[in-house]
Design a protein around this motif. Structure first.
Motif, short mmCIF file in Angstrom:
data_model
loop_
_atom_site.label_atom_id
_atom_site.label_comp_id
_atom_site.label_asym_id
_atom_site.label_seq_id
_atom_site.Cartn_x
_atom_site.Cartn_y
_atom_site.Cartn_z
N VAL A 7 35.99 60.68 -61.49
CA VAL A 7 36.97 60.89 -62.55
C VAL A 7 37.70 59.56 -62.75
O VAL A 7 38.34 59.06 -61.82
CB VAL A 7 38.00 61.98 -62.20
CG1 VAL A 7 39.00 62.15 -63.33
CG2 VAL A 7 37.32 63.28 -61.90
N ASP A 8 37.61 59.01 -63.94
CA ASP A 8 38.23 57.73 -64.28
C ASP A 8 39.34 57.98 -65.30
O ASP A 8 39.19 57.75 -66.49
CB ASP A 8 37.16 56.79 -64.84
CG ASP A 8 37.72 55.47 -65.33
OD1 ASP A 8 38.87 55.14 -64.99
OD2 ASP A 8 37.00 54.76 -66.06
N ASN A 9 40.46 58.52 -64.80
CA ASN A 9 41.66 58.76 -65.61
C ASN A 9 42.85 58.16 -64.87
O ASN A 9 42.74 57.87 -63.68
CB ASN A 9 41.90 60.26 -65.83
CG ASN A 9 40.92 60.88 -66.82
OD1 ASN A 9 40.26 60.19 -67.58
ND2 ASN A 9 40.82 62.19 -66.79
N THR A 10 44.00 58.07 -65.53
CA THR A 10 45.18 57.53 -64.85
C THR A 10 45.67 58.47 -63.76
O THR A 10 46.11 58.02 -62.71
CB THR A 10 46.32 57.23 -65.84
OG1 THR A 10 46.63 58.42 -66.57
CG2 THR A 10 45.94 56.10 -66.78
N ASN A 11 45.64 59.78 -63.99
CA ASN A 11 46.03 60.77 -62.98
C ASN A 11 47.35 60.41 -62.31
O ASN A 11 47.45 60.36 -61.08
CB ASN A 11 44.91 60.94 -61.94
CG ASN A 11 43.67 61.56 -62.55
OD1 ASN A 11 43.74 62.56 -63.24
ND2 ASN A 11 42.53 60.94 -62.30
#
Length: 144
Positions: A81-85
């Motif tokens: 998962v490549d999100n800012t989170n």
């Protein structure tokens, strides 16, 4: 061993670069063995340009989560998962789904969140033109 990585970090911190490096290291970059799930993908236009639309953010996050879960269900060896989170609630569903499907889950914070000088660097190098003020706000909201 099936692995899921949840990347977290400010815009411009290097999450996407890290994701591709991780895929190269763990599965030799074999595109049949990994999937990188990024909500940013849904903002890409047919001509390859990026057009952020805040009104679509919730919908696109849901689509990204669905892509992630589908990749797990297919048994893809490495799912990232490549999100800012920035906040826990933003990625807890990814973690729960991966654990439920028998994946080893690793959370990785990419870059330094609180370093103001690096926030300036991230603003300069993020490809989506996120303003420094927004990056600084995200850093203040970051949940460990």
């Amino acid at each position: 061993m099936k692995q899921a990585f949840i990347l977290r970090g400010l815009p411009g911190s290097g999450k996407s670069h890290y994701a591709f490096s991780l895929a190269e290291e763990l599965v030799g970059g074999d595109e049949t063995r990994y999937v990188i799930c990024s909500t940013d993908d849904y903002f890409l236009q047919t001509d390859g340009s990026y057009q952020f639309d805040k009104t679509k953010l919730s919908e696109f996050h849901n689509l990204n989560l669905a892509r992630f879960i589908n990749s797990l269900a297919e048994g893809i060896e490495l799912v990232i998962v490549d999100n800012t989170n920035i906040r826990r609630w933003e990625y807890v569903a990814y973690s729960a789904a991966a654990h439920a499907m028998g994946y080893q889950v690793k959370e990785v914070v990419v870059g330094e969140v609180k370093d103001k000088s690096l926030q300036h660097l991230y603003q300069k190098r993020n490809i989506h033109h996120v303003a420094l003020r927004t990056i600084s706000n995200m850093a203040r909201q970051f949940e460990w």
